[in-house]
Scaffold this active site. Sequence first.
Site, short mmCIF file in Angstrom:
data_model
loop_
_atom_site.label_atom_id
_atom_site.label_comp_id
_atom_site.label_asym_id
_atom_site.label_seq_id
_atom_site.Cartn_x
_atom_site.Cartn_y
_atom_site.Cartn_z
N LYS A 80 70.12 10.85 50.27
CA LYS A 80 71.08 10.18 49.38
C LYS A 80 70.60 10.32 47.94
O LYS A 80 69.41 10.14 47.67
CB LYS A 80 71.19 8.70 49.79
CG LYS A 80 72.24 7.92 49.00
CD LYS A 80 72.32 6.46 49.47
CE LYS A 80 73.45 5.70 48.80
NZ LYS A 80 73.55 4.29 49.26
N SER A 163 78.35 2.82 50.48
CA SER A 163 78.18 3.84 49.47
C SER A 163 77.53 5.13 49.95
O SER A 163 77.64 6.15 49.27
CB SER A 163 77.32 3.27 48.32
OG SER A 163 76.02 2.96 48.76
N SER A 187 76.04 -0.50 53.10
CA SER A 187 76.22 0.92 52.75
C SER A 187 75.63 1.94 53.69
O SER A 187 75.87 3.14 53.53
CB SER A 187 75.67 1.18 51.35
OG SER A 187 76.62 0.78 50.40
N1 GLN Z 1 80.10 -2.23 49.47
C1 GLN Z 1 79.08 -3.11 48.98
C2 GLN Z 1 79.10 -3.13 47.46
O1 GLN Z 1 79.93 -2.51 46.93
C3 GLN Z 1 77.74 -2.71 49.50
C4 GLN Z 1 77.19 -1.53 48.83
C5 GLN Z 1 75.83 -1.20 49.33
O2 GLN Z 1 75.43 -1.65 50.41
N2 GLN Z 1 75.10 -0.44 48.55
O3 GLN Z 1 78.32 -3.77 46.83
#
Ligand code: GLN
Length: 497
Positions: A80, A163, A187
Site C-alpha cells: 500500500k 482505503s 480499511s
Molecule cells: N473509511 C474510514 C475512514 O474514511 C476508515 C479508513 C481507514 O480505515 N483508513 O476514515
Amino acid sequence: MAAPALTRLTIAEALDGLATGAFSAVELAEAHLAALAAARPLNAMITETADTARAMAAASDARRAAGDARRLDGIPIAIKDLFCTEGVRTTAGSQILADYVPPYQSTVTAKLFDAGAVMLGKANLDEFAMGSSNETSFTGPVVNPWSPGPFGAWTRRLVPGGSSGGSAAVVAARAAMGATGTDTGGSIRQPAGLCGIVGLKPTYGRCSRWGIVAFASSLDQAGPMARTVRDTALMLEAMAGFDPKDSTSVDRPVPEYAAGLTGDVRGLRVGIPKEYRVDGMPAEIEAVWARGVAWLRDQGAEPLEVSLPHTRYALPAYYIVAPAEASSNLARYDGVRFGLRVADDGLQALYEATRGAGFGAEVRRRIMIGTYVLSAGYYDAYYLQAQKVRKRIAWDFEAAFERCDVLLAPTAPSTAFAIGDKSDDPIAMYLNDVFTVPASLAGLPGISVPAALAEDGLPLGLQLIGRPFDEPTVLNAGAALETAAEFSWAPPALAVS
Ligand code: GLN
C-alpha cells in the site's frame, strides 16, 4: 508451470513450489508482473517497481540456492502506498506527496523484505487512507475487478472499497499473491470484503506503525491481505513484532500463526452482537450472517447472542477522534519539510497555497472537522465526549468477551457500489464502516473472510473480531468459515485466465 497457473497459486502453495524447485522466484515474479500489466485498467497501482521486483526475485533464488530461504522467500506482493519504501516514491495517494521519495524503510516493509518477499510496486489508496471506496486518490479511482462486463470495458465500474482498495484489487485480480494494507476504521476488512479476499486487521500495537504515513495514530494498524486465511497468517508472522521505534508497538512474542492454524472450532463460543442488526440491512446480508453462524455451529462451535450496547455511537465517535488526530498529523505538510511547495508571498501564504493545492476535498473536510472539534470551547463537547464513548465501546467488548471467545458479524452493509454513487454524500460513505469501526476504536483484531456471492454476483464478507492479541482464535475461526464457504470464485472477467 505455465505463467497464468503461477498467478493462481496461494502463497502457501507457491512456497512449496519454490522449495521443490518446480519454478523459480524470478518466474513467479515475471508471471505477476505480466498480470499486473494486464490489470492496469484497474488503476490499482500508483507505482510499479518491475526492476526492483526482478532484482529481489533473483536475490531470493540465490538465497534459496545457498540454503538460506526465509519464510516468505520469493513471494510477490504489493505494498500500500502509505508505507515508506526507501528510494521508492511514496505518495499516500496525495498530490502533496506526489514526488516524495523516502530516505528510509518502514518497519513492516523492512520485515517483509527481510523475510524474502518481493515488491511488485506501490498500491493505490484513498488520499491519506481517508475513505471507503478508493475514489479520493490523486491518481483517480480504483476499479473493482468484479465490475460487470468485459475487463477494461466494464458496463458499470464498481469501487473496490477503501482505503486499501488498490491492495484488494490486485490481490483479487491475481496480480499479486498478497498485499499490505492499513486499517484505521475498516480499511483492510471492508475492501477485502468487497473484493472477495481475506483481510486481517491485527490488534493495535501488533505491527509497528513506524514509517507508515500517519492518519489517526491511536487507530492506525498495518495488516495483511491475501486470498486465503493461511496466507494472511503467513504474512502476519513476517509483519508483526515489537519495534522500539514505535512507542505503541507491544513487546510480545509473535506466535507461529500459520503452524497453529487448525480450523478446529469445537467448543468455541461465538458471540453474535445483536446491535449489529442495523436498520435497513439488506436481507441477503442478514442471510449470509445466519449462514455463517450455522457453518460454525455445524463444526462444533457454540453460538450465543451478546450485546454491545454502545454500537450506535461508534461511527459518530470515530468521525470525531479520527479527524482530530488527522488534523494534527497532517499539520506537518507545510510546504517546508515534506513534498509539495507552492511558493507565495510570505510564510503564511506559502502554507495556504501549498495545502490548498496539495490536499483533496475529503482530506480538507477532515482537517476542518478535526481542528473544529479540538478548538477551545468545543473540545469538551466533542473530542472529550468522543473519547468517553470510545472507552465505553471498549468496555462493551470486554464484557462480551467474558461470555464468548470471538464475535461474528458482517464486514460491510452492502456489496461494491458504483464509482460516483456516494461521492457527493460523505455521511452515506461513512456508513460503510458501521461494522468495522467499533473494533478499531477498541483496538481489537478483526478478519474479513469471503463468504458468498450476492444476487448481484458480487462478493460478501463475514467478519470475526477477537480479544486483544488473540489473532490465533480469529484466524482459526476464519479458517472454519473459509472451509464451509468454499469461496473459490475469481472475478469472472479477469484478463488473465
Ligand atoms: N473509511 C474510514 C475512514 O474514511 C476508515 C479508513 C481507514 O480505515 N483508513 O476514515
